[in-house]
Design an enzyme around this catalytic site. Structure first.
Site, PDB file in Angstrom:
ATOM      1  CG  ASP A   1     -31.472  40.596  54.656  1.00  0.00           C
ATOM      2  OD1 ASP A   1     -31.502  41.774  55.032  1.00  0.00           O
ATOM      3  OD2 ASP A   1     -32.394  40.043  54.032  1.00  0.00           O
TER       4      ASP A   1
ATOM      5  CG  ASP B   1     -29.622  41.018  51.081  1.00  0.00           C
ATOM      6  OD1 ASP B   1     -29.647  41.994  51.860  1.00  0.00           O
ATOM      7  OD2 ASP B   1     -30.497  40.136  51.061  1.00  0.00           O
TER       8      ASP B   1
END
Length: 403
Positions: free
Chosen positions: A98, A302
């Site tokens: 990410d 996430d």
């Protein structure tokens, strides 16, 4: 928990034990009936086969390495939740990272503000009202910017408020609809961006995330927000790539901003403009190509991707839900520990294979010697114990490994 290599050792032991008992019985029968020796000699040789073949070292080979490896990981700030993940971390083909808070520091700053239509103070107050309703890092940066410009406590009272995931925020003020989000959303809403398009492109090509304010369908202002790479990001990406692992950057940012950040970090694989709910499916797409995929993240968004990946790595400073969803937690909030986790896995697996080799080589050499009468039970017992000591000693050697 057991690593898959431990299960292989268990299966070997299941067949090994009855086989050895059979060899021992056969040894006794051959010495007594074929060789014509006494029952005493036949029993001693059969017993020597049983003693030398005792599979203690085979049983110790994997768990001792796993114990030492997981302890070494903890010392370096790598918490591993299962032996399975310690084994699998060294087999990764790709790692998806990410962007915000993982590759970057997650400390965002507003680097530019442009007012196009209406009163600046009104636009700023609308922004403060909208962004105060969410805890997104960009929102925090914009609220801080507004407060720093003297607009603290000036947020207008919205008549309605809504969060559109991955796109922006919307509400109503004095009967007029207001939206604040990225330019792609504004295009979807059909708003005219021609007057501000050059500014948007310029800021995005410099690596900024641009938030655009629309009041009653008219583009009124924009804010450019930038985030810096972590100081270790470039080195970590290079190290992972040198170990044969492809690094992918996953972000909701537009492609221009994403490419700028990726180029800085040395990343060639970029997945941009991803909605929060689609992160897990992007990981699944890589897995469907036959890749063993790791995911590194720190936020609530996430968590599904961390669960979907073969190995989920959570940054220790991330949200509780990300830490809970991950398989390995990088406690030190330092991406170097990601490289250390991969190295630790590979060193541990090498250590286990060495242990299994020593455990089996003792038996392969010892059983024939015992069967032909070259070892008495006392020497066989000493050799068997020595094989266990060798395996444990080799496992403890892992404690001195350099990560």
């Amino acid at each position: 928990s057991k690593a898959s290599i431990q299960r292989i050792a268990d299966i070997v032991a299941q067949y090994f034990v009855p086989t050895v008992i059979g060899i021992a019985v056969l040894t006794g029968l051959v010495w007594y009936f074929v060789m014509g020796d006494s029952l005493n000699v036949a029993l001693i040789n059969a017993t020597a086969v049983l003693v030398i073949a005792c599979p203690c070292a085979l049983g110790l080979a994997t768990p001792t390495s796993i114990m030492v490896g997981s302890g070494l990981g903890a010392e370096h700030g790598v918490l591993i939740k299962s032996a399975e993940y310690l084994e699998k971390a060294g087999k990764l083909d790709a790692i998806v990272m990410d962007k915000t808070g993982t590759l970057t520091q997650g400390v965002l700053d507003v680097t530019a503000f442009k007012n196009y239509n209406g009163d600046e103070s009104t636009n700023m107050s609308i922004m403060m009202a909208l962004e105060s309703g969410t805890s997104h890092p960009i929102a925090k940066a914009m609220v801080y910017y507004g407060e720093d410009r003297g607009y603290k406590g000036t947020a207008v009272e919205l008549e309605s408020f809504g969060d559109v995931p991955g796109k922006g925020l919307q509400g109503a003020y004095q009967g007029v609809s207001v939206q604040l989000g990225h330019s792609r959303w504004m295009n979807e809403l059909g708003y005219d961006l021609s007057a501000v398009q050059d500014d948007i492109l310029r800021f995005e090509e410099q690596g900024a995330s641009v938030s655009v304010l629309a009041v009653d369908g008219i583009i009124s202002a924009l804010w450019a927000v930038e985030d810096e790479l972590r100081p270790e990001t470039i080195e970590v990406v290079k190290e992972l790539q040198s170990q044969g692992i492809d690094v992918w950057m996953l972000t909701g940012d537009n492609r221009r901003t994403a490419q700028y950040i990726a180029k800085q970090a040395g990343i060639t694989h970029v997945i941009a403009e991803v909605l929060p709910q689609d992160k897990a499916s992007k990981v699944k797409e890589l897995q469907d190509k036959g890749l063993v995929v790791g995911m590194v993240g720190d936020g609530i968004n996430d968590a599904p991707a961390l669960v979907t990946a073969d190995i989920g790595f959570a940054i220790g400073s991330g949200t509780d839900i990300a830490v809970e969803a991950a398989d390995i937690v990088l406690v030190r909030n330092d991406l170097h520990t990601l490289v250390q986790a991969v190295r630790l896995s590979r060193k541990t697996m090498t250590n286990i294979k060495q242990n299994l080799f020593w455990a089996l080589i003792f038996n392969c050499i010892g059983i024939p010697l015992a069967a032909i009468g070259a070892l008495n039970p006392m020497i066989a017992g000493t050799a068997m114990a020595f094989s266990s000591v060798t395996v444990v000693g080799n496992s403890l050697r892992l404690k001195r490994a350099k990560l």
